[in-house]
Structures are given as C-alpha cells and as structure tokens.
Design a protein around this motif. Structure first.
Motif, mmCIF file in Angstrom:
data_model
loop_
_atom_site.group_PDB
_atom_site.id
_atom_site.type_symbol
_atom_site.label_atom_id
_atom_site.label_comp_id
_atom_site.label_asym_id
_atom_site.label_seq_id
_atom_site.Cartn_x
_atom_site.Cartn_y
_atom_site.Cartn_z
ATOM 1 N N LEU A 137 0.793 -1.223 0.000
ATOM 2 C CA LEU A 137 0.000 0.000 0.000
ATOM 3 C C LEU A 137 0.830 1.281 0.000
ATOM 4 O O LEU A 137 0.295 2.356 0.266
ATOM 5 C CB LEU A 137 -0.952 -0.005 1.210
ATOM 6 C CG LEU A 137 -1.866 -1.225 1.304
ATOM 7 C CD1 LEU A 137 -2.835 -1.076 2.478
ATOM 8 C CD2 LEU A 137 -2.638 -1.448 0.007
ATOM 9 N N GLU A 138 2.118 1.180 -0.301
ATOM 10 C CA GLU A 138 2.942 2.392 -0.393
ATOM 11 C C GLU A 138 3.993 2.182 -1.475
ATOM 12 O O GLU A 138 4.391 1.056 -1.772
ATOM 13 C CB GLU A 138 3.571 2.722 0.960
ATOM 14 C CG GLU A 138 4.335 4.032 1.027
ATOM 15 C CD GLU A 138 3.553 5.216 0.506
ATOM 16 O OE1 GLU A 138 3.832 5.613 -0.651
ATOM 17 O OE2 GLU A 138 2.684 5.745 1.209
ATOM 18 N N TRP A 139 4.447 3.265 -2.088
ATOM 19 C CA TRP A 139 5.282 3.173 -3.284
ATOM 20 C C TRP A 139 6.685 2.653 -3.011
ATOM 21 O O TRP A 139 7.224 1.885 -3.803
ATOM 22 C CB TRP A 139 5.351 4.524 -3.971
ATOM 23 C CG TRP A 139 4.037 4.963 -4.545
ATOM 24 C CD1 TRP A 139 2.953 4.178 -4.833
ATOM 25 C CD2 TRP A 139 3.675 6.291 -4.907
ATOM 26 N NE1 TRP A 139 1.932 4.939 -5.341
ATOM 27 C CE2 TRP A 139 2.352 6.252 -5.401
ATOM 28 C CE3 TRP A 139 4.331 7.519 -4.858
ATOM 29 C CZ2 TRP A 139 1.679 7.382 -5.845
ATOM 30 C CZ3 TRP A 139 3.671 8.648 -5.298
ATOM 31 C CH2 TRP A 139 2.348 8.580 -5.797
ATOM 32 N N ALA A 170 -1.511 0.143 -4.177
ATOM 33 C CA ALA A 170 -2.316 1.352 -4.041
ATOM 34 C C ALA A 170 -1.789 2.413 -5.001
ATOM 35 O O ALA A 170 -0.585 2.637 -5.078
ATOM 36 C CB ALA A 170 -2.270 1.871 -2.607
ATOM 37 N N ARG A 203 -3.463 5.505 -1.627
ATOM 38 C CA ARG A 203 -2.636 5.115 -0.485
ATOM 39 C C ARG A 203 -3.262 5.577 0.823
ATOM 40 O O ARG A 203 -3.083 4.952 1.860
ATOM 41 C CB ARG A 203 -1.236 5.694 -0.644
ATOM 42 C CG ARG A 203 -0.468 5.105 -1.825
ATOM 43 C CD ARG A 203 0.852 5.830 -2.021
ATOM 44 N NE ARG A 203 0.652 7.217 -2.395
ATOM 45 C CZ ARG A 203 1.504 8.192 -2.154
ATOM 46 N NH1 ARG A 203 2.625 7.943 -1.510
ATOM 47 N NH2 ARG A 203 1.259 9.424 -2.556
#
Length: 345
Positions: free
Chosen positions: A79-81, A98, A122
């Motif tokens: 859920l995060e880059w 996300a 996100r």
C-alpha cells in the motif's frame, strides 16, 4: 497532493499549503485475472539467479509486532510506493498495489507490470479490493503504533507487515533495513544482498567521480515544491532526508539549517527562505506534479529567486523525472546517478 501524504501528511506540504514461485529467478503472480508471468519484473531480474527460501518466516516489523508465515509470502499486497518498488527489485510481482498510476508517475526505478490490481489510494485503499486478490501478506506503511490501518487489515485474518517510511537519524540505513525486511518476508534475502551490494558499489564509485570534479561549491540544497494559484511553497530536504544524505555521502554539504521533521528530514520555507543558503547550488525534483503548477516556472519571475547566487550563475539543476525521493535502493541509485551527471557535466 499526490505524493507522500498518508504517513507524512504532517510534513508533506499540509503545513505549507494548509499542503511466488519457489526456486530461482523472478517471482510472478496472476492478478485481476491477468497473467503477468511473461513480463519480467525489472530488467535486472531477467538474469536473476538468486534463490527463494521456502523456510517458515518469523520476523519483527517496525512496530515491534511478530509476524509469522508458514512459508515466505508469494501473493503480496502493498500500500505504499517505496515498498512496491522494493518488491519489484526483489523480483516479486505484487498482486495488488495502491495508486498504480501515481506510482508509475513518481517512481520509475522499477516498472509495475500490467495486470496488477489497483486497490485505490494510499490514503484510503479499498479493503475489499485488497482481500479480493487473496494475498498471503499485506505490507503497509505506518506513522505511529496506533495507526488504524493495521487493525483494520488484521480483521481479515491475513498477516500484516508494518513498515515505517523513514528515520531521519539514519535515512540510508533505514531504507536498506526496510528493503531487507521485505526480502525476509518473501524469502528473497539472497536477492536483497545482490541489490544492496550494487547500491553500495554505485555510491562508492559516484563518490570518487564527484571528488574528481572541479566544482565551484560543494554546498547544496535539494528541494521540491508545491504551487497553486500563484502561491509557492518550498520543501528543502534537510539533515536526515534520504536525498540530502545521499548528497553528503558523495562529499557535498547540505546547508539547509532550518527546522526539519524528525522522520523524513523535510523543512518548510518560501523563496525568501532560500536567501539563507548563500552560494549553495540548488537541486530540485524534476517530476511534473499533475496536481501542482510548476514551482520553478513561477519562481522565474520572482526577483528574490533571480537574485539568488545559484540562479545568477546558472547553478540550478532538475533531477530527471520519475526519481522517487522516498524510494528504495533502486531509486537511491537513480539519485546517485543524477547527482554525478549534473556535477560532472
């Protein structure tokens, strides 16, 4: 704003603008009905010969929680880059991410294969969409021990690996530790060792290249910014920031002395605040933010900006587009290359 908002909302311009398969090689999955196995995760993974562990996993995440897996995770939702990039660098294709579009804009270190499910933003991912992809692990980024996303995900009875996005006390080491933690969870620690060795080699070679350059000044400030309606906010990457620390590792001196937050090492200022950096060269993020006007274009007509020593002597540089300032080892390597290119041109 589309960048670092979920876990760093207090520092990412909110205040400024009120701002697997077991064995060797690539691990791939089927996501949203599309087979991604024919597309390599990254170019470096095409020739990857590292092994994937099949042993049970017990590890401690960044919140001090014990995470236990019967075997390394193969179907991972993230859920995060930064953590998305890390998975791809480990030759693991996530089943869900996300804000896939945003990732592809801001983080070009690793290409996200077609067919990976996009589960929303996100800040507010769809839990139903996440667990509709049947993950055996969900990786999240949190800002505090009581972040509600962890308890929300745990209600689905799927292991959750909580990571903290940064640590201004040791930004480079924290970036490496996050990468290694994800590698352990996916059985890809051998691959992680290869990637981290390549990062260390790139950093050492770049340091030598910068030392040989005939620079007018070794002082610098790296910044990004936000502009809307003609109003410009500037965010210097001060002591404790990943990109600031990379510059210093290369032999430069980060002269931003203003207050920074204790997690990401980010400051807040306006164009007048840049007067305080004296003769320092100015380096900024080159990615065009689809939700912001161009900061540098707006500053071009500003008398204070025009009078800055760096501007007067043409010592202002943009990094190439798509280098994620909060990324993993591959983004950090991109930043190192960008520093060397602009300093040795």
């Amino acid at each position: 704003m589309s960048r670092r908002t979920a876990t760093a909302s207090a520092v990412a311009f909110a205040a400024l603008t009120a701002l697997v398969l077991t064995g060797c090689g690539t691990t791939s999955v089927e996501a949203s009905g599309d087979d991604t196995s024919s597309e390599p995760v990254s170019q470096s993974c095409e020739n990857d010969s590292t092994t994937t562990s099949t042993d049970p996993v017990t590890l401690t995440d960044d919140l001090g929680r014990t995470v236990e897996l019967d075997k390394p995770a193969e179907r991972v939702a993230v859920l995060e880059w930064q953590q998305t990039e890390d998975l791809l660098s480990l030759c693991v294709t996530p089943v869900a991410v996300a804000d896939a579009e945003g990732y592809s804009t801001w983080d070009t270190a690793e290409k996200l294969p077609e067919g990976v499910a996009d589960v929303g933003t996100r800040q507010e991912p769809s839990l139903d969409a996440i667990f509709g992809e049947d993950p055996d692990l969900v990786i999240v980024e949190v800002s505090s021990p009581d972040d509600e996303i962890v308890s929300q995900l745990e209600a689905y009875d799927v292991p959750v690996l909580a990571t903290v996005g940064a640590d201004a006390a040791e930004p480079i080491q924290h970036m490496k530790d996050t990468f290694s933690l994800i590698a352990e969870a996916t059985g890809r620690s051998e691959r992680a060792g290869v990637v981290l060795d390549e990062f260390d080699t790139a950093l050492a070679e770049a340091k030598d290249a910068v030392a040989d350059a005939d620079l007018e000044t070794m002082d610098f400030v790296y910044f990004d910014g936000w502009a809307q309606g003609g109003n410009v906010a500037i965010r210097p990457f001060g002591q404790g920031s990943l990109f600031g620390e990379l510059g210093e590792e290369l032999g430069l001196t980060n002269v931003w002395s203003g207050e920074v937050d204790p997690v990401y090492g980010l400051g807040q200022t306006d164009v007048e605040g840049l007067v305080e950096v004296g003769d320092a060269m100015l380096i900024y993020t080159g990615t065009d933010d689809p939700e912001s006007d161009s900061v540098v274009d707006l500053l071009a007509d500003n008398d204070i900006w025009a009078s800055l020593p760096a501007v007067e002597r043409g010592d202002v540089y943009a990094f190439p587009s798509g280098i994620w300032t909060f990324g993993g080892p591959r983004s950090a390597e991109q930043a190192i290359d960008a520093y060397v290119d602009l300093l040795t041109a």
